[in-house]
Design a protein around this motif. Sequence first.
Motif, PDB file in Angstrom:
ATOM      1  N   ILE A 186       0.856  -1.192   0.000  1.00  0.00           N
ATOM      2  CA  ILE A 186       0.000   0.000   0.000  1.00  0.00           C
ATOM      3  C   ILE A 186       0.888   1.236   0.000  1.00  0.00           C
ATOM      4  O   ILE A 186       1.725   1.408   0.889  1.00  0.00           O
ATOM      5  N   ILE A 187       0.707   2.095  -0.983  1.00  0.00           N
ATOM      6  CA  ILE A 187       1.472   3.336  -1.068  1.00  0.00           C
ATOM      7  C   ILE A 187       0.511   4.517  -1.041  1.00  0.00           C
ATOM      8  O   ILE A 187      -0.429   4.590  -1.833  1.00  0.00           O
ATOM      9  N   ASP A 188       0.741   5.435  -0.103  1.00  0.00           N
ATOM     10  CA  ASP A 188      -0.067   6.649  -0.004  1.00  0.00           C
ATOM     11  C   ASP A 188       0.559   7.713  -0.898  1.00  0.00           C
ATOM     12  O   ASP A 188       1.672   8.174  -0.650  1.00  0.00           O
ATOM     13  N   ASP A 189      -0.166   8.112  -1.943  1.00  0.00           N
ATOM     14  CA  ASP A 189       0.346   9.070  -2.929  1.00  0.00           C
ATOM     15  C   ASP A 189      -0.378  10.409  -2.841  1.00  0.00           C
ATOM     16  O   ASP A 189      -0.526  11.122  -3.838  1.00  0.00           O
ATOM     17  N   SER A 190      -0.815  10.767  -1.637  1.00  0.00           N
ATOM     18  CA  SER A 190      -1.607  11.987  -1.472  1.00  0.00           C
ATOM     19  C   SER A 190      -0.855  13.244  -1.885  1.00  0.00           C
ATOM     20  O   SER A 190      -1.462  14.218  -2.337  1.00  0.00           O
ATOM     21  N   HIS A 191       0.475  13.247  -1.712  1.00  0.00           N
ATOM     22  CA  HIS A 191       1.256  14.432  -2.064  1.00  0.00           C
ATOM     23  C   HIS A 191       1.931  14.290  -3.426  1.00  0.00           C
ATOM     24  O   HIS A 191       2.800  15.097  -3.772  1.00  0.00           O
ATOM     25  N   GLY A 192       1.513  13.283  -4.190  1.00  0.00           N
ATOM     26  CA  GLY A 192       2.062  13.104  -5.527  1.00  0.00           C
ATOM     27  C   GLY A 192       1.013  13.135  -6.617  1.00  0.00           C
ATOM     28  O   GLY A 192       1.252  13.663  -7.704  1.00  0.00           O
ATOM     29  N   LEU A 193      -0.158  12.582  -6.331  1.00  0.00           N
ATOM     30  CA  LEU A 193      -1.204  12.504  -7.341  1.00  0.00           C
ATOM     31  C   LEU A 193      -1.599  13.898  -7.806  1.00  0.00           C
ATOM     32  O   LEU A 193      -1.913  14.779  -7.007  1.00  0.00           O
ATOM     33  N   GLY A 194      -1.562  14.101  -9.109  1.00  0.00           N
ATOM     34  CA  GLY A 194      -1.909  15.389  -9.692  1.00  0.00           C
ATOM     35  C   GLY A 194      -0.707  16.216 -10.105  1.00  0.00           C
ATOM     36  O   GLY A 194      -0.818  17.076 -10.991  1.00  0.00           O
ATOM     37  N   ILE A 195       0.474  15.953  -9.480  1.00  0.00           N
ATOM     38  CA  ILE A 195       1.646  16.799  -9.782  1.00  0.00           C
ATOM     39  C   ILE A 195       2.900  15.999 -10.102  1.00  0.00           C
ATOM     40  O   ILE A 195       3.891  16.580 -10.571  1.00  0.00           O
ATOM     41  N   THR A 196       2.923  14.700  -9.847  1.00  0.00           N
ATOM     42  CA  THR A 196       4.086  13.881 -10.191  1.00  0.00           C
ATOM     43  C   THR A 196       3.668  12.818 -11.202  1.00  0.00           C
ATOM     44  O   THR A 196       2.479  12.577 -11.414  1.00  0.00           O
ATOM     45  N   ASN A 199       1.792  13.244 -16.778  1.00  0.00           N
ATOM     46  CA  ASN A 199       0.559  14.045 -16.763  1.00  0.00           C
ATOM     47  C   ASN A 199      -0.066  14.123 -15.374  1.00  0.00           C
ATOM     48  O   ASN A 199      -1.287  14.187 -15.235  1.00  0.00           O
ATOM     49  N   GLY A 200       0.795  14.086 -14.349  1.00  0.00           N
ATOM     50  CA  GLY A 200       0.302  14.184 -12.982  1.00  0.00           C
ATOM     51  C   GLY A 200      -0.345  12.926 -12.448  1.00  0.00           C
ATOM     52  O   GLY A 200      -1.022  12.967 -11.417  1.00  0.00           O
ATOM     53  N   SER A 201      -0.132  11.794 -13.110  1.00  0.00           N
ATOM     54  CA  SER A 201      -0.839  10.565 -12.747  1.00  0.00           C
ATOM     55  C   SER A 201      -0.261   9.852 -11.534  1.00  0.00           C
ATOM     56  O   SER A 201      -0.747   8.792 -11.142  1.00  0.00           O
ATOM     57  N   GLY A 202       0.777  10.417 -10.927  1.00  0.00           N
ATOM     58  CA  GLY A 202       1.275   9.863  -9.683  1.00  0.00           C
ATOM     59  C   GLY A 202       2.217   8.693  -9.857  1.00  0.00           C
ATOM     60  O   GLY A 202       2.847   8.509 -10.904  1.00  0.00           O
ATOM     61  N   ILE A 203       2.272   7.840  -8.838  1.00  0.00           N
ATOM     62  CA  ILE A 203       3.330   6.844  -8.735  1.00  0.00           C
ATOM     63  C   ILE A 203       2.944   5.461  -9.256  1.00  0.00           C
ATOM     64  O   ILE A 203       3.808   4.604  -9.439  1.00  0.00           O
ATOM     65  N   PHE A 204       1.674   5.203  -9.518  1.00  0.00           N
ATOM     66  CA  PHE A 204       1.216   3.833  -9.788  1.00  0.00           C
ATOM     67  C   PHE A 204       2.054   3.142 -10.856  1.00  0.00           C
ATOM     68  O   PHE A 204       2.571   2.038 -10.650  1.00  0.00           O
ATOM     69  N   GLU A 205       2.203   3.761 -12.014  1.00  0.00           N
ATOM     70  CA  GLU A 205       2.897   3.103 -13.120  1.00  0.00           C
ATOM     71  C   GLU A 205       4.419   3.100 -12.945  1.00  0.00           C
ATOM     72  O   GLU A 205       5.130   2.483 -13.742  1.00  0.00           O
ATOM     73  N   GLN A 206       4.915   3.748 -11.903  1.00  0.00           N
ATOM     74  CA  GLN A 206       6.351   3.739 -11.638  1.00  0.00           C
ATOM     75  C   GLN A 206       6.765   2.567 -10.749  1.00  0.00           C
ATOM     76  O   GLN A 206       7.957   2.329 -10.566  1.00  0.00           O
ATOM     77  N   ILE A 207       5.791   1.858 -10.191  1.00  0.00           N
ATOM     78  CA  ILE A 207       6.081   0.762  -9.274  1.00  0.00           C
ATOM     79  C   ILE A 207       6.031  -0.570 -10.007  1.00  0.00           C
ATOM     80  O   ILE A 207       5.049  -0.886 -10.695  1.00  0.00           O
ATOM     81  N   SER A 208       7.085  -1.350  -9.848  1.00  0.00           N
ATOM     82  CA  SER A 208       7.159  -2.680 -10.460  1.00  0.00           C
ATOM     83  C   SER A 208       7.137  -3.741  -9.360  1.00  0.00           C
ATOM     84  O   SER A 208       7.917  -3.666  -8.401  1.00  0.00           O
ATOM     85  N   VAL A 209       6.230  -4.713  -9.485  1.00  0.00           N
ATOM     86  CA  VAL A 209       6.111  -5.772  -8.476  1.00  0.00           C
ATOM     87  C   VAL A 209       5.956  -7.128  -9.163  1.00  0.00           C
ATOM     88  O   VAL A 209       5.540  -7.209 -10.323  1.00  0.00           O
ATOM     89  N   SER A 220      -5.447  11.121  -1.137  1.00  0.00           N
ATOM     90  CA  SER A 220      -6.395  12.226  -1.030  1.00  0.00           C
ATOM     91  C   SER A 220      -6.567  12.839  -2.411  1.00  0.00           C
ATOM     92  O   SER A 220      -5.630  12.890  -3.207  1.00  0.00           O
ATOM     93  N   LEU A 221      -7.764  13.311  -2.704  1.00  0.00           N
ATOM     94  CA  LEU A 221      -8.019  14.087  -3.914  1.00  0.00           C
ATOM     95  C   LEU A 221      -8.135  15.574  -3.600  1.00  0.00           C
ATOM     96  O   LEU A 221      -8.321  16.386  -4.490  1.00  0.00           O
ATOM     97  N   HIS A 222      -7.990  15.890  -2.317  1.00  0.00           N
ATOM     98  CA  HIS A 222      -8.273  17.245  -1.847  1.00  0.00           C
ATOM     99  C   HIS A 222      -7.087  18.182  -2.029  1.00  0.00           C
ATOM    100  O   HIS A 222      -7.245  19.395  -1.943  1.00  0.00           O
ATOM    101  N   LYS A 223      -5.917  17.630  -2.285  1.00  0.00           N
ATOM    102  CA  LYS A 223      -4.717  18.456  -2.361  1.00  0.00           C
ATOM    103  C   LYS A 223      -4.561  19.007  -3.779  1.00  0.00           C
ATOM    104  O   LYS A 223      -5.178  20.006  -4.119  1.00  0.00           O
ATOM    105  N   ALA A 224      -3.755  18.370  -4.603  1.00  0.00           N
ATOM    106  CA  ALA A 224      -3.553  18.899  -5.954  1.00  0.00           C
ATOM    107  C   ALA A 224      -4.839  18.919  -6.768  1.00  0.00           C
ATOM    108  O   ALA A 224      -5.089  19.854  -7.530  1.00  0.00           O
ATOM    109  N   MET A 225      -5.684  17.912  -6.605  1.00  0.00           N
ATOM    110  CA  MET A 225      -6.846  17.761  -7.474  1.00  0.00           C
ATOM    111  C   MET A 225      -7.997  18.699  -7.141  1.00  0.00           C
ATOM    112  O   MET A 225      -8.893  18.896  -7.957  1.00  0.00           O
TER     113      MET A 225
END
Length: 360
Positions: A186-196, A199-209, A220-225
């Motif tokens: 579980i990765i919390d991307d509240s401070h990444g989603l929207g700006i990293t 196209n601001g899509s966050g960390i999901f596609e950067q993680i390999s498992v 959270s969607l309340h920050k950048a979004m």
Amino acid sequence: MSDEFIINQLPSNKILLKGKEYHFFSGTSYLGMNQDEDFKKLLIEGMNRYGMSFGSSRNGNLQLDIYEQAEEKMARWVGSEKSLTVSSGMLAGQLVAQYLKTQNATFFYAPHSHAANFHEPNICLPNLSFEAWATTIGDEILEKNALHSVIVCNSCDALKLSRYDFNWTSQLPIGGVPHNQAITLIIDDSHGLGITGKNGSGIFEQISVNPNIRLVIVSSLHKAMGIAGGVVFGDNDFIETLRHTAFFASCSPIAPAYLHAYMYADEIYARNLQNLQSNIHRFNLQISNNQLFSFLPNYPVYYTLQDDLYDFLFENGIFIYSFAYPIKAGKPNTRIVLSAWHEEEQIDFLAEKCKEFSQI
């Protein structure tokens, strides 16, 4: 440090305190969405169509189509199979944590993990660096020999500005952990989603498992979004399971007007992300030789150990972030936050005053 201030208007790039105007470089509205006039119009349009809120369970016998539409769009954007929205980022974390708690999972928390993702109160977090923890997590899982292990971490240290290396996720299970053991990351991307990310899509596609590792992103969607809500990203089976839990069914959903606005705001998000990146670049050029800050490339937050910077900037008409978090005790966390709503003149003025402080 100054006392707390109370205002009667929502902050934008400026605020009014006791009759004096200050440049506002705090908060987490990275894309400035909560004061974006075009986004406001879409939100009002959504309110006219859906009302102020949807006072029903998402699992009731009457459904609003906007939820499924927005969740499908978010999943495509981020790169996950499916997503599920809830009314806050805290609730997104708790929805996942409380479900996994019922599955008798063993939890492993990284340093500085956010309390939104705790499966029970008063979790004791590791007192070591994220990098050191990442080298030992495989051995910890092996030692516990649990049937289902849950690893919880943040996508970055957004308080003290450290970017985490996630190469270790592609090596899980490591340290002799059986390949058939269930592991949920579980990765919390509240401070990444929207700006990293792309196209601001966050960390999901950067993680390999590996195939036996289930990847879940909460945010959270309340920050950048600028959306008053939260979201969980994951595979179809996991999201459908969450969708049909009593925990999810008993929670009020996100106000549908926000999701209506989201559906039509692609150009607004893209424009504001470009503005934010321009502001970051402009500020970085002017502080490139300044040792005052810790910061990350293309990220709008600047952390300093010099808490006196707050008072100096305040005296010069600039209001920045400086308070202890998440517990209101101990040393303040002092940092500058840039947003898409800042004008070039404000960025230049801030940089000038930071240079002055460094020379004192």
